[in-house]
Scaffold this motif. Structure first.
Motif, short mmCIF file in Angstrom:
data_model
loop_
_atom_site.label_atom_id
_atom_site.label_comp_id
_atom_site.label_asym_id
_atom_site.label_seq_id
_atom_site.Cartn_x
_atom_site.Cartn_y
_atom_site.Cartn_z
N UNK A 74 0.84 -1.20 0.00
CA UNK A 74 0.00 0.00 0.00
C UNK A 74 0.87 1.25 0.00
N UNK A 75 0.56 2.16 -0.89
CA UNK A 75 1.37 3.38 -1.02
C UNK A 75 0.46 4.60 -1.09
N UNK A 76 0.19 5.19 0.05
CA UNK A 76 -0.62 6.40 0.09
C UNK A 76 -2.10 6.11 -0.03
N UNK A 77 -2.91 7.03 0.40
CA UNK A 77 -4.35 6.86 0.35
C UNK A 77 -4.80 6.64 -1.10
N UNK A 78 -5.73 5.73 -1.32
CA UNK A 78 -6.20 5.50 -2.68
C UNK A 78 -6.97 6.72 -3.21
N UNK A 79 -6.96 6.85 -4.51
CA UNK A 79 -7.73 7.91 -5.16
C UNK A 79 -9.21 7.60 -4.92
N UNK A 80 -9.96 8.62 -4.56
CA UNK A 80 -11.36 8.39 -4.23
C UNK A 80 -12.21 9.61 -4.56
N UNK A 81 -13.52 9.39 -4.54
CA UNK A 81 -14.51 10.46 -4.67
C UNK A 81 -15.61 10.19 -3.65
N UNK A 82 -16.37 11.22 -3.35
CA UNK A 82 -17.50 11.09 -2.45
C UNK A 82 -18.71 10.54 -3.21
N UNK A 83 -19.59 9.84 -2.51
CA UNK A 83 -20.78 9.24 -3.15
C UNK A 83 -21.65 10.28 -3.83
N UNK A 84 -21.57 11.51 -3.42
CA UNK A 84 -22.41 12.56 -4.01
C UNK A 84 -21.79 13.19 -5.25
N UNK A 85 -20.56 12.80 -5.59
CA UNK A 85 -19.89 13.40 -6.76
C UNK A 85 -20.65 13.06 -8.04
N UNK A 86 -20.58 13.96 -8.97
CA UNK A 86 -21.17 13.74 -10.28
C UNK A 86 -20.37 12.67 -11.04
N UNK A 87 -21.05 11.90 -11.83
CA UNK A 87 -20.39 10.85 -12.61
C UNK A 87 -19.26 11.40 -13.47
N UNK A 88 -19.46 12.56 -14.06
CA UNK A 88 -18.42 13.13 -14.91
C UNK A 88 -17.17 13.47 -14.10
N UNK A 89 -17.34 13.84 -12.84
CA UNK A 89 -16.19 14.10 -11.97
C UNK A 89 -15.42 12.81 -11.72
N UNK A 90 -16.12 11.72 -11.49
CA UNK A 90 -15.47 10.43 -11.26
C UNK A 90 -14.68 10.00 -12.49
N UNK A 91 -15.27 10.17 -13.65
CA UNK A 91 -14.58 9.80 -14.90
C UNK A 91 -13.35 10.67 -15.10
N UNK A 92 -13.47 11.95 -14.80
CA UNK A 92 -12.32 12.86 -14.92
C UNK A 92 -11.20 12.45 -13.97
N UNK A 93 -11.54 12.15 -12.71
CA UNK A 93 -10.54 11.75 -11.71
C UNK A 93 -9.85 10.46 -12.16
N UNK A 94 -10.63 9.49 -12.63
CA UNK A 94 -10.04 8.23 -13.08
C UNK A 94 -9.12 8.45 -14.27
N UNK A 95 -9.54 9.30 -15.20
CA UNK A 95 -8.72 9.58 -16.36
C UNK A 95 -7.43 10.30 -16.01
N UNK A 96 -7.53 11.30 -15.13
CA UNK A 96 -6.33 12.04 -14.73
C UNK A 96 -5.35 11.16 -13.96
N UNK A 97 -5.87 10.28 -13.12
CA UNK A 97 -5.00 9.41 -12.33
C UNK A 97 -4.61 8.14 -13.11
N UNK A 98 -5.23 7.96 -14.26
CA UNK A 98 -5.00 6.78 -15.11
C UNK A 98 -5.21 5.49 -14.31
#
Length: 139
Positions: A74-98
């Motif tokens: 384990x290396x650092x807190x995992x990338x995450x979003x809050x349950x209330x986040x918009x779907x497009x925000x989740x997709x953006x975060x996943x894309x940016x973090x690859x």
């Protein structure tokens, strides 16, 4: 607005940092999942271990998965979003973090995971294509 709660796979499984990787692999097999968030003794998220991590960083490196712990990888807190986040925000975060799996938190606690499969089942083709091009881009 579609939120990540609408897309996520609920009931995320976590593993203690002290648990060995052979046990992590067994849990992944038994629950048909490819990743486990790792928690320290206080329940704090300290990383995530994937099936690929176990193979590449442990087995292929010549280490014994019965002796290496989830906390060792384990290396650092995992990338995450809050349950209330918009779907497009989740997709953006996943894309940016690859990344192909995104932890979803509810009041700081694991509530679910968004995977590539969740996106493939729920996103319009254009948005899915954008995600795929970001995550799998070379270089």
């Amino acid at each position: 607005m579609t939120t990540v709660r609408d897309l996520m796979t609920p009931d995320v499984r976590c593993i203690p940092a002290t648990e060995t990787l052979d046990r992590a692999a067994q849990l992944m097999r038994d629950h048909r999942i490819g990743a486990l968030p790792v928690q320290n003794g206080d329940g704090e998220l300290i990383g995530i271990v994937t099936d690929r991590d176990i193979i590449v960083k442990c087995v292929a490196a010549g280490h014994d998965p019965a002796k290496v712990t989830a906390g060792d990888l384990a290396a650092g807190a995992p990338v995450s979003v809050d349950v209330s986040a918009d779907t497009s925000d989740a997709v953006r975060v996943m894309g940016e973090a690859r990344i192909r799996r995104l932890l979803v938190l509810d009041n700081g606690r694991p509530a679910g995971v968004i995977t590539e499969a969740d996106l493939a089942r729920n996103l319009p083709a254009e948005q899915l294509a954008d995600f795929v091009s970001r995550v799998y881009a070379t270089g």
